[in-house]
Design a protein around this motif. Structure first.
Motif, PDB file in Angstrom:
ATOM      1  N   GLY A 140       0.830  -1.189   0.000  1.00 38.54           N
ATOM      2  CA  GLY A 140       0.000   0.000   0.000  1.00 38.54           C
ATOM      3  C   GLY A 140       0.871   1.247   0.000  1.00 38.54           C
ATOM      4  N   GLN A 141       0.233   2.392   0.065  1.00 38.73           N
ATOM      5  CA  GLN A 141       0.966   3.649   0.108  1.00 38.73           C
ATOM      6  C   GLN A 141       1.388   3.947   1.544  1.00 38.73           C
ATOM      7  N   ALA A 142       2.679   4.276   1.714  1.00 42.82           N
ATOM      8  CA  ALA A 142       3.206   4.502   3.063  1.00 42.82           C
ATOM      9  C   ALA A 142       2.554   5.703   3.736  1.00 42.82           C
ATOM     10  N   ASP A 143       2.208   6.733   2.960  1.00 43.61           N
ATOM     11  CA  ASP A 143       1.633   7.939   3.545  1.00 43.61           C
ATOM     12  C   ASP A 143       0.105   7.936   3.543  1.00 43.61           C
ATOM     13  N   GLU A 144      -0.505   6.822   3.183  1.00 44.68           N
ATOM     14  CA  GLU A 144      -1.966   6.743   3.146  1.00 44.68           C
ATOM     15  C   GLU A 144      -2.520   6.620   4.562  1.00 44.68           C
ATOM     16  N   PRO A 145      -3.458   7.494   4.978  1.00 46.37           N
ATOM     17  CA  PRO A 145      -3.987   7.418   6.345  1.00 46.37           C
ATOM     18  C   PRO A 145      -4.855   6.178   6.542  1.00 46.37           C
ATOM     19  N   VAL A 146      -4.938   5.743   7.796  1.00 48.28           N
ATOM     20  CA  VAL A 146      -5.758   4.577   8.146  1.00 48.28           C
ATOM     21  C   VAL A 146      -7.193   5.046   8.384  1.00 48.28           C
ATOM     22  N   ARG A 147      -8.156   4.480   7.657  1.00 52.32           N
ATOM     23  CA  ARG A 147      -9.564   4.855   7.768  1.00 52.32           C
ATOM     24  C   ARG A 147     -10.311   3.767   8.533  1.00 52.32           C
ATOM     25  N   TRP A 148     -11.001   4.171   9.617  1.00 53.85           N
ATOM     26  CA  TRP A 148     -11.809   3.247  10.414  1.00 53.85           C
ATOM     27  C   TRP A 148     -13.270   3.415  10.019  1.00 53.85           C
ATOM     28  N   VAL A 149     -13.882   2.329   9.582  1.00 53.04           N
ATOM     29  CA  VAL A 149     -15.252   2.371   9.064  1.00 53.04           C
ATOM     30  C   VAL A 149     -16.043   1.223   9.675  1.00 53.04           C
ATOM     31  N   ARG A 150     -17.333   1.197   9.359  1.00 49.54           N
ATOM     32  CA  ARG A 150     -18.196   0.098   9.787  1.00 49.54           C
ATOM     33  C   ARG A 150     -17.884  -1.166   8.972  1.00 49.54           C
ATOM     34  N   PRO A 151     -18.197  -2.348   9.508  1.00 46.70           N
ATOM     35  CA  PRO A 151     -17.913  -3.583   8.767  1.00 46.70           C
ATOM     36  C   PRO A 151     -18.564  -3.633   7.387  1.00 46.70           C
ATOM     37  N   SER A 152     -19.755  -3.063   7.243  1.00 46.03           N
ATOM     38  CA  SER A 152     -20.419  -3.098   5.940  1.00 46.03           C
ATOM     39  C   SER A 152     -19.644  -2.296   4.899  1.00 46.03           C
ATOM     40  N   GLU A 153     -19.130  -1.145   5.296  1.00 46.86           N
ATOM     41  CA  GLU A 153     -18.337  -0.344   4.353  1.00 46.86           C
ATOM     42  C   GLU A 153     -17.005  -1.018   4.049  1.00 46.86           C
ATOM     43  N   ALA A 154     -16.428  -1.683   5.036  1.00 45.70           N
ATOM     44  CA  ALA A 154     -15.185  -2.416   4.790  1.00 45.70           C
ATOM     45  C   ALA A 154     -15.407  -3.553   3.799  1.00 45.70           C
ATOM     46  N   THR A 155     -16.575  -4.197   3.871  1.00 44.97           N
ATOM     47  CA  THR A 155     -16.885  -5.258   2.915  1.00 44.97           C
ATOM     48  C   THR A 155     -16.967  -4.706   1.501  1.00 44.97           C
ATOM     49  N   ARG A 156     -17.541  -3.532   1.334  1.00 44.53           N
ATOM     50  CA  ARG A 156     -17.608  -2.914   0.002  1.00 44.53           C
ATOM     51  C   ARG A 156     -16.204  -2.564  -0.511  1.00 44.53           C
ATOM     52  N   THR A 157     -15.333  -2.143   0.385  1.00 42.50           N
ATOM     53  CA  THR A 157     -13.949  -1.852  -0.022  1.00 42.50           C
ATOM     54  C   THR A 157     -13.252  -3.104  -0.512  1.00 42.50           C
ATOM     55  N   LEU A 158     -13.494  -4.232   0.161  1.00 40.98           N
ATOM     56  CA  LEU A 158     -12.908  -5.497  -0.278  1.00 40.98           C
ATOM     57  C   LEU A 158     -13.442  -5.916  -1.639  1.00 40.98           C
ATOM     58  N   ASP A 159     -14.730  -5.709  -1.879  1.00 42.59           N
ATOM     59  CA  ASP A 159     -15.320  -6.076  -3.164  1.00 42.59           C
ATOM     60  C   ASP A 159     -14.657  -5.335  -4.314  1.00 42.59           C
ATOM     61  N   ALA A 160     -14.273  -4.082  -4.068  1.00 37.09           N
ATOM     62  CA  ALA A 160     -13.678  -3.260  -5.126  1.00 37.09           C
ATOM     63  C   ALA A 160     -12.179  -3.457  -5.260  1.00 37.09           C
ATOM     64  N   ALA A 161     -11.545  -4.197  -4.368  1.00 38.06           N
ATOM     65  CA  ALA A 161     -10.091  -4.352  -4.384  1.00 38.06           C
ATOM     66  C   ALA A 161      -9.652  -5.251  -5.538  1.00 38.06           C
ATOM     67  N   THR A 162      -8.506  -4.945  -6.097  1.00 34.16           N
ATOM     68  CA  THR A 162      -7.899  -5.742  -7.163  1.00 34.16           C
ATOM     69  C   THR A 162      -6.445  -6.024  -6.806  1.00 34.16           C
ATOM     70  N   PRO A 163      -5.887  -7.125  -7.293  1.00 37.28           N
ATOM     71  CA  PRO A 163      -4.475  -7.417  -6.989  1.00 37.28           C
ATOM     72  C   PRO A 163      -3.541  -6.455  -7.710  1.00 37.28           C
ATOM     73  N   SER A 164      -2.410  -6.160  -7.086  1.00 37.32           N
ATOM     74  CA  SER A 164      -1.402  -5.299  -7.703  1.00 37.32           C
ATOM     75  C   SER A 164      -0.329  -6.167  -8.346  1.00 37.32           C
TER      76      SER A 164
END
Length: 699
Positions: free
Chosen positions: A140-164
């Protein structure tokens, strides 16, 4: 009902024997009865056996219950029905999710990345109400801030993730997750959940971590891969005209397809396709940086048939620059019909297309001329828009005034001049004609003992440093019979010297060009070093290209390869400082040292670096990190234990919460048992005192 630590419960049940033993040891005090006399009582024999029984049953049962509750607390009891009930407590979960290039490998009918998504979603579905989740991708990006969200929003983030396509490193995101969890108070159980293929290269730096003691660690391994996979490693050897592409494949044997494509201002042209076999366990091959009779920037693609665990790394890219054939004018002192009698016969053979090979991927365009026609030959040698070229001047070639003037102009505008000594070398006339253009003051000839000894040639030698150790060793002893007494002039630089410090090869810049003097004859009149074909041919090529010194030369040595997502530093031509350049639609500016730092794209391929006007500066090949092709991994329990040791090594305070998911679900039962135990321990003295008071009153 089940126990997290059943052995502790068994030990607690055994401890129930303690109150039994205590109550059996207690005796009632005998009552004293006053008699007037005992002489009328018949004597009887006293029994030594004592009849024991549990006394004070209420107090005994109370103490047994206290011991039993204590055993239940230490054994961490929980009920099977609890796992099916929704979790009510809040948690702070930092999900470290691996999306490195190796996650694209196949495991069964799906990729490891898809399996990792499924494992991560399952963990999020089991989180309690009010939990907070942060997803930290690796890489990931070293300077990217850590975002704390609800589990449902985290699941949506996982759905949109792609391998690098970058290399993975789990240590950095785990450290970042531990720091971010510090924002939560003691009422939030803190959890670091790692989902990865646990590739060996990704866990190398875990030993440098220091984790807080109040963090629960969970590791989930995605994919069950057989580490049977092969990938490319792209590199180059040599420098300048000796530079050659070297390609290694981690699986021996098989075939590789090499395909070159010409790039430039004009439309790309497809060049020859080659099929190369890696037979007999061979894992590396060298393919010269050539393109037939074409020149310019070339993009190279290498592919293998595949058939291993990860087809995505069966293709590699390279980029290189092919120079135009270098025009060379060989000036002959005399006209002769017999070519082998020419002064430049051996040089002409060394620079001819016959000696074009992998080891010497440089072509020359040879011209022959006489001193009287040198001026006219130079005019035809150079193009109006360029002064590329080289003039070779052997001994005995006395230039006319017009030829000397044309030669000085040619060198000053960027051409090269290569001068050889010899028995017919006339230093006075050459100096007079060229106005001390030579880099040395040449004296008379000196005899040698049949074998000249040179100074040691190291890998840092400016001329021969890229030669093999065997070639450098052979250069120590050359079969020369004579040399000139010579001294280096001001501004000149010796490239090689004899063992007694007399210069052998000396260079000097003149205007935009360069002049090189060789303290030996071009023919065999002063020795037979030309008979060592391989050594003489390579040296002739190196001398010719160095003397020519054209601006194109730097393009052969520039950095043209890097890994996806890597930061690469490029060396640009002079006067590039402050200029803007573009790579993959991103703009970069060169620093004061003509260096350009660029961020390489995520996708492998060949990319064009252009200037502000859109002109091509160079090509850059982007490949997968070679370490990602090694799919060797470890089991999750191994990483789990390693992280646990890192946590235990920093335990200056006790852990603030329990260890596993079932433990958190049964925490309400433990609290209840602890409360009951406390009430029993508080009631025990009261009951005991009241009981003894009642006995005393009865007495």
């Amino acid at each position: 009902m089940s126990f997290t630590n059943p052995w502790l419960f068994a030990a607690g049940v055994a401890c129930l024997m303690i109150p039994v033993w205590v109550h059996l040891q207690r005796r009632r005090q005998p009552r004293r009865v006053v008699f007037s006399t005992n002489r009328f009582i018949d004597p009887s024999e006293l029994s030594t056996r004592k009849k024991r029984s549990i006394q004070d049953w209420p107090l005994f049962l109370l103490r047994c219950l206290a011991v039993l509750f204590l055993a239940l607390v230490f054994s961490k009891v929980f009920f099977a029905g609890m796992a099916a009930t929704p979790k009510l407590q809040r948690e702070a979960i930092a999900l470290v999710f691996d999306r490195s290039a190796s996650m694209q490998a196949m495991s069964g009918d799906e990729t490891v990345f898809d399996q990792a998504k499924r494992l991560a979603k399952r963990a999020l579905d089991e989180t309690g109400h009010g939990s907070q989740v942060a997803i930290l991708f690796a890489p990931g990006q070293a300077d990217e801030p850590v975002r704390w969200v609800r589990p449902s929003e985290a699941t949506r983030t996982l759905d949109a993730a792609t391998p690098s396509h970058r290399a993975g490193d789990l240590a950095a995101p785990i450290h970042k997750a531990a720091q971010s969890l510090g924002r939560f108070g003691p009422d939030f159980p803190k959890i670091i959940h790692v989902v990865s293929d646990l590739q060996l290269s990704a866990i190398e730096a875990l030993g440098d971590l220091t984790l807080p003691p109040n963090v629960t660690l969970r590791v989930a391994k995605a994919g069950e891969l057989e580490p049977v996979n092969g990938g490319f490693q792209v590199g180059a050897r040599g420098r300048g005209v000796l530079r050659t592409g070297v390609y290694r494949h981690s699986r021996p044997g098989g075939g590789i397809t090499v395909e070159d494509e010409l790039h430039g201002e004009a439309e790309a042209g497809r060049l020859a396709k080659r099929e190369v076999d890696l037979a007999g366990g061979q894992t590396a091959l060298a393919v010269p940086y050539t393109a037939g009779n074409r020149y310019g920037w070339v993009a190279r693609t290498l592919t293998t048939p595949g058939g291993d665990a990860w087809p995505g790394d069966d293709r590699a890219f390279d980029a290189f620059y092919v120079q135009q054939p270098l025009p060379v004018l060989l000036i002959e002192p005399k006209s002769t019909a017999k070519t082998f009698l020419r002064k430049t016969f051996f040089l002409g053979r060394a620079l001819s297309p016959e000696n074009f090979s992998e080891e010497i991927p440089m072509q020359f365009e040879l011209h022959h001329g006489m001193p009287i026609s040198a001026a006219a030959e130079l005019l035809t040698l150079t193009k109006p828009d360029s002064s590329r070229g080289l003039v070779v001047l052997p001994d005995g070639a006395n230039l006319t005034a017009g030829g000397a003037a044309a030669l000085k102009k040619f060198v000053a505008s960027g051409g090269g001049l290569l001068v050889f000594g010899g028995p017919e070398f006339q230093a006075g006339s050459i100096d007079a004609a060229l106005d001390e253009l030579l880099p040395v003051s040449v004296g008379g000839p000196e005899p040698l003992d049949g074998m000249a000894t040179l100074e040691a040639v190291s890998v840092r030698h400016p001329l021969w440093g890229e030669l093999s150790a065997e070639h450098r060793r052979r250069l120590r002893r050359l079969p020369l019979t004579h040399r000139h007494a010579a001294t280096v002039r001001t501004g000149a630089v010796p490239l090689a010297s004899f063992a007694d410090r007399v210069p052998f090869i000396v260079e000097k810049t003149h205007g935009a060009g360069r002049v090189i003097f060789v303290n030996a004859s071009a023919d065999r009149s002063w020795g037979k070093w030309q008979t060592d074909g391989a050594l003489f041919v390579v040296t002739s090529h190196l001398l010719a290209v160095r003397a020519a010194g054209q601006a194109e030369n730097h393009r052969r040595d520039v950095t043209t390869q890097g890994s996806a997502g890597q930061t690469l530093t490029l060396r640009l031509p002079e006067n590039s400082a402050g200029q803007a350049f573009e790579l993959n639609k991103k703009s970069f500016t060169a620093n004061d040292e003509n260096r350009l730092v660029v961020d390489l794209p995520e996708e492998p391929g060949v990319y064009s670096l252009t200037d502000a006007q859109g002109g091509l500066v160079q090509l850059i090949a982007v490949n997968l990190p070679p370490a990602e092709s090694d799919l060797a991994a470890v089991q999750g329990i191994v990483v789990q234990r390693q992280l646990e040791k890192l946590r235990q090594s920093s335990d200056e305070e006790a852990a603030a919460f329990l260890k596993a998911g079932t433990e958190s679900e049964s925490s309400v039962v433990w609290r209840t048992l602890l409360i009951l135990l406390a009430l029993l321990l508080a009631a025990e003295p009261l009951i005991s005192n009241r009981y003894h008071s009642a006995v005393t009153n009865t007495k």
